[in-house]
Design an enzyme around this catalytic site. Structure first.
Site, mmCIF file in Angstrom:
data_model
loop_
_atom_site.group_PDB
_atom_site.id
_atom_site.type_symbol
_atom_site.label_atom_id
_atom_site.label_comp_id
_atom_site.label_asym_id
_atom_site.label_seq_id
_atom_site.Cartn_x
_atom_site.Cartn_y
_atom_site.Cartn_z
ATOM 1 C CE LYS A 91 -1.758 1.500 4.122
ATOM 2 N NZ LYS A 91 -1.383 2.887 4.460
ATOM 3 C CG ASN A 92 2.264 2.616 3.568
ATOM 4 O OD1 ASN A 92 1.104 2.931 3.306
ATOM 5 N ND2 ASN A 92 2.664 2.337 4.795
ATOM 6 C CB CYS B 251 -5.173 5.829 10.893
ATOM 7 S SG CYS B 251 -5.855 4.475 9.939
ATOM 8 N NE ARG C 152 -0.413 9.991 10.342
ATOM 9 C CZ ARG C 152 -0.814 8.983 9.596
ATOM 10 N NH1 ARG C 152 -2.037 8.549 9.690
ATOM 11 N NH2 ARG C 152 -0.010 8.410 8.732
ATOM 12 N NE ARG D 87 -7.243 4.654 5.897
ATOM 13 C CZ ARG D 87 -7.838 5.827 6.056
ATOM 14 N NH1 ARG D 87 -8.696 6.004 7.014
ATOM 15 N NH2 ARG D 87 -7.536 6.824 5.292
ATOM 16 C CG ASP E 67 2.956 1.125 9.550
ATOM 17 O OD1 ASP E 67 2.534 2.002 10.323
ATOM 18 O OD2 ASP E 67 3.300 1.358 8.374
HETATM 19 N N1 EPU Z 1 5.791 14.269 11.150
HETATM 20 C C1 EPU Z 1 5.887 15.595 11.495
HETATM 21 N N2 EPU Z 1 5.802 16.538 10.498
HETATM 22 C C2 EPU Z 1 5.619 16.175 9.195
HETATM 23 C C3 EPU Z 1 5.514 14.811 8.849
HETATM 24 C C4 EPU Z 1 5.613 13.873 9.852
HETATM 25 O O1 EPU Z 1 6.047 15.949 12.661
HETATM 26 O O2 EPU Z 1 5.550 17.079 8.332
HETATM 27 C C5 EPU Z 1 5.829 13.248 12.209
HETATM 28 C C6 EPU Z 1 4.501 12.497 12.325
HETATM 29 O O3 EPU Z 1 3.565 13.213 13.087
HETATM 30 C C7 EPU Z 1 4.924 11.195 12.937
HETATM 31 C C8 EPU Z 1 6.331 10.972 12.368
HETATM 32 O O4 EPU Z 1 6.780 12.241 11.889
HETATM 33 O O5 EPU Z 1 4.999 11.349 14.331
HETATM 34 C C9 EPU Z 1 6.368 9.961 11.241
HETATM 35 O O6 EPU Z 1 5.567 10.382 10.165
HETATM 36 P P1 EPU Z 1 5.893 10.050 8.648
HETATM 37 O O7 EPU Z 1 5.742 11.318 7.883
HETATM 38 O O8 EPU Z 1 7.177 9.301 8.542
HETATM 39 O O9 EPU Z 1 4.688 9.094 8.304
HETATM 40 P P2 EPU Z 1 3.664 9.194 7.108
HETATM 41 O O10 EPU Z 1 4.378 9.499 5.854
HETATM 42 O O11 EPU Z 1 2.509 10.011 7.516
HETATM 43 C C10 EPU Z 1 3.974 6.681 6.494
HETATM 44 C C11 EPU Z 1 3.054 5.513 6.309
HETATM 45 C C12 EPU Z 1 2.520 5.094 7.667
HETATM 46 C C13 EPU Z 1 3.689 4.723 8.565
HETATM 47 C C14 EPU Z 1 4.665 5.904 8.669
HETATM 48 C C15 EPU Z 1 5.918 5.595 9.464
HETATM 49 C C16 EPU Z 1 2.154 5.868 4.118
HETATM 50 C C17 EPU Z 1 0.980 6.157 3.272
HETATM 51 N N3 EPU Z 1 1.969 5.869 5.435
HETATM 52 O O12 EPU Z 1 3.170 7.701 7.059
HETATM 53 O O13 EPU Z 1 1.724 3.953 7.441
HETATM 54 O O14 EPU Z 1 3.224 4.403 9.840
HETATM 55 O O15 EPU Z 1 5.060 6.310 7.336
HETATM 56 O O16 EPU Z 1 6.557 4.498 8.934
HETATM 57 O O17 EPU Z 1 3.229 5.623 3.609
HETATM 58 C C18 EPU Z 1 0.010 2.417 7.876
HETATM 59 O O18 EPU Z 1 0.294 1.867 6.801
HETATM 60 O O19 EPU Z 1 -0.772 1.913 8.725
HETATM 61 C C19 EPU Z 1 0.599 3.714 8.184
HETATM 62 C C20 EPU Z 1 0.106 4.522 9.117
#
Ligand code: EPU
Length: 439
Positions: free
Chosen positions: A22-23, A116, A121, A398, A306
Site C-alpha cells: 500500500k505505502n 488514521c 500528524r 484501507r 506499523d
Molecule cells: N511528522 C511531522 N511533520 C511532518 C511529517 C511527519 O512531525 O511534516 C511526524 C509524524 O507526526 C509522525 C512521524 O513524523 O509522528 C512519522 O511520520 P511520517 O511522515 O514518517 O509518516 P507518514 O508518511 O505520515 C507513512 C506511512 C505510515 C507509517 C509511517 C511511518 C504511508 C501512506 N503511510 O506515514 O503507514 O506508519 O510512514 O513508517 O506511507 C500504515 O500503513 O498503517 C501507516 C500509518
C-alpha cells in the site's frame, strides 16, 4: 456498516501470496500524475486507499484503466491542480500528491489530510521541503494554496526527522526542478526506494534511495514507465504473526525477507522457527510463545511502527512480560483497551506498553479504531477462545486486500458481516462455508 466475525482457535497453515505494498503503491500512483504519457503499474493492491488515489488521479484529469492488479494511468492533458477536500480527508497519503502536482502544474491547492488518528500528524516537514524548492505556501480557511514563482529550483533539504511522506514529496517536487537537490536525513524505507526506482525508469536521476542522503539531479521531463510495486512488508508481518499466535505453519510467497530484517528476529525470539528463501518466508510455531525482550519502534531499518499493534497481540499471549515502546506516533495504542476486553493484561503509560502474557484470550465485541490496531484485533480473534466481533472494519480495509479470504485460505474461520436495510448478512468468502447469516 461492516464487521468481521472470527471464530478463534484454529491453527493456521498453508501458503499465501502477499499483496503489493500500500505505502509504495500510493506515492507511485501520485508520481504517475507527474510523468507524461502512460504508466503501467503492476501489483497494486485493491484497497479503499488505492481506490481513493485512483479517484484523485481521475479528478486531476488522468484516464485510468484497471486490469486485475495492474493499473494503467494516462496523464496526457491532465491539468487539475486541486484536490477536493472530501478526498483529502479520506486518507493521509493524499498529501503526497502535493509534490507531484507542483512538479507538473507549478501550483497546487489542497487541504489538511485525514487518515488514521494515531497522532498529531502535522505536515510542516512537507511544507518546509516545498518552500526550500521555491514554493510559496499560503494557508487560509483550511486550504493550502501553493505556487511556484518562476521554477522549482534544486536545494539542500535537511529534515529534522526522516518523515516518509515528506521525503516522498521532496523527491516528487525535485525530480523536475532545475539543478541538484540533496535531501539530508531522508527516510530510508523500502517504499522510498520503490518510488525512486519507478521515477528513475521514467527518466529521473535519483541516487542514494534507501540511504539517509538522496541526491536528485533535476531533468526537464519524465515519460511514463512500467513498474511492479514491491510486496507489502506490513501485510507480510501480519500473516506471520497470525501464524505465530495460532501455533501455525505458514509460508508467505512473493515477499522480500530483507525488508523484514527487524521483524523476523523478534518472531524467532518469541520461539517461532523461521525459514527464509529468496522470495519466501516460512514460519512454524508449535508451542506457547516466549516473551520478547523489548520492542522499540523506529524509522526503517528499525522495528516498524506499523507492526507494533500486531506484536502487542503476540505479546498478549506469550509467556512472561514484554515491553513495547512506540516512538513514531503519539496515539498508537488504541487497540489496547479492546485487547483488555478480550482478557489481555496490558498497562500503558505514554508511549510504553507493558504486556503481561496470558494463557488465553477470549472472544468479545471489539471496535477497530485504526488500520493496524484493527488488524491486531483480528489476530487476537484468531487465537481467542470463542467468537470475536470486530466492528468498524473500514479502517482495516484501507490497508489489507481481501484480508478475510487470505486468512480463510490459511484455515482461519473469519467472515465479513454486512448490515444492510436493518438485516445482517454474512458476506461470501472463498474457503469458509458460505451460508447466508441473517439476524
Ligand atoms: N511528522 C511531522 N511533520 C511532518 C511529517 C511527519 O512531525 O511534516 C511526524 C509524524 O507526526 C509522525 C512521524 O513524523 O509522528 C512519522 O511520520 P511520517 O511522515 O514518517 O509518516 P507518514 O508518511 O505520515 C507513512 C506511512 C505510515 C507509517 C509511517 C511511518 C504511508 C501512506 N503511510 O506515514 O503507514 O506508519 O510512514 O513508517 O506511507 C500504515 O500503513 O498503517 C501507516 C500509518
Amino acid at each position: 456498516m461492516q464487521s468481521f466475525v472470527v471464530n478463534g482457535g484454529r491453527r493456521l497453515s498453508g501458503r499465501l501470496s502477499v499483496q503489493g505494498s500500500k505505502n509504495s503503491a500510493l506515492p507511485i500512483l501520485a508520481a504517475a500524475f507527474l510523468v507524461n504519457g502512460t504508466s503501467i503499474i503492476h501489483n497494486v493492491p485493491d484497497l479503499s486507499d488505492t481506490r481513493c488515489t485512483l479517484k484523485i488521479l481521475s479528478e486531476l484529469g488522468c484516464t485510468i484503466r484497471k486490469e486485475g492488479s495492474t493499473v494503467i494511468v494516462n496523464s496526457e492533458g491532465a491539468q487539475g491542480f486541486e484536490i477536493r477536500e472530501s478526498l483529502m480527508r479520506e486518507m493521509r497519503s493524499s498529501v503526497v500528491f502535493l509534490g507531484a502536482i507542483i512538479g507538473r502544474c507549478g501550483k497546487a491547492v489542497i487541504s489538511s489530510p485525514g487518515g488514521c488518528e494515531i497522532g498529531l500528524r502535522p505536515i510542516d516537514l512537507h511544507l518546509y521541503a516545498m518552500k526550500r524548492l521555491g514554493v510559496c505556501v499560503d494557508e487560509s480557511f483550511g486550504k493550502l494554496s501553493c505556487t511556484v514563482q518562476n521554477a522549482l529550483v534544486g536545494e539542500k533539504i535537511t529534515f529534522s526527522f526522516p518523515s516518509v511522506g515528506a521525503t516522498e514529496n521532496a523527491i516528487l517536487a525535485a525530480v523536475t526542478a532545475k539543478g541538484t537537490t540533496v535531501i539530508v536525513n531522508s527516510a530510508r524505507e523500502p517504499e522510498i526506494s520503490d518510488l525512486c526506482d519507478f521515477l528513475n525508469k521514467c527518466g529521473a536521476k535519483i541516487q542514494g534511495a534507501g540511504e539517509s542522503i538522496i541526491t536528485i539531479e533535476g531533468v526537464n521531463s519524465l515519460q511514463g514507465a512500467e513498474h511492479s510495486v514491491i510486496c507489502d512488508r506490513i501485510a507480510a508481518s501480519t500473516y506471520l504473526v497470525a501464524g505465530a499466535v495460532t501455533g501455525g505453519d505458514v509460508e508467505l510467497l512473493n515477499t522480500n525477507p530483507a525488508h523484514l530484517n527487524s521483524v523476523l528476529p523478534v518472531l524467532e525470539e518469541a520461539g517461532c522457527d523461521i525459514r527464509v528463501r529468496c522470495k519466501s518466508i516460512r514460519l512454524k510455531a508449535s508451542r506457547r510463545l516466549n516473551r520478547m525482550d523489548k520492542i522499540i519502534t523506529q524509522p526503517y531499518p528499525g522495528f516498524p511502527t506499523d507492526s507494533q499493534a500486531l506484536f502487542t497481540t503476540l505479546a498478549s499471549v506469550a509467556k512472561g512480560t514484554s515491553v513495547i515502546v512506540e516512538n513514531i506516533f503519539e496515539c498508537r495504542f488504541k487497540h489496547v483497551p479492546e485487547l483488555l476486553r478480550m482478557g489481555a493484561k496490558i498497562r500503558t503509560e505514554g508511549r510504553v506498553a507493558v504486556v503481561e502474557g496470558v494463557e488465553r484470550l477470549y472472544g468479545a465485541d471489539v471496535h477497530s479504531q485504526d488500520l493496524r490496531g484493527g488488524a491486531a484485533l483480528v489476530l487476537a480473534g484468531l487465537c481467542a477462545e470463542g467468537t470475536t466481533n470486530i466492528s468498524d472494519i473500514q479502517f482495516i480495509d484501507r490497508g489489507y486486500a481481501d484480508l478475510e479470504n487470505c486468512l480463510c485460505s490459511l484455515n482461519a474461520d473469519i467472515y465479513r458481516k454486512v448490515k444492510q436495510d436493518g438485516a445482517t448478512k454474512k458476506k461470501f468468502t472463498k474457503t469458509c462455508s458460505d451460508e447466508d447469516y441473517s439476524a
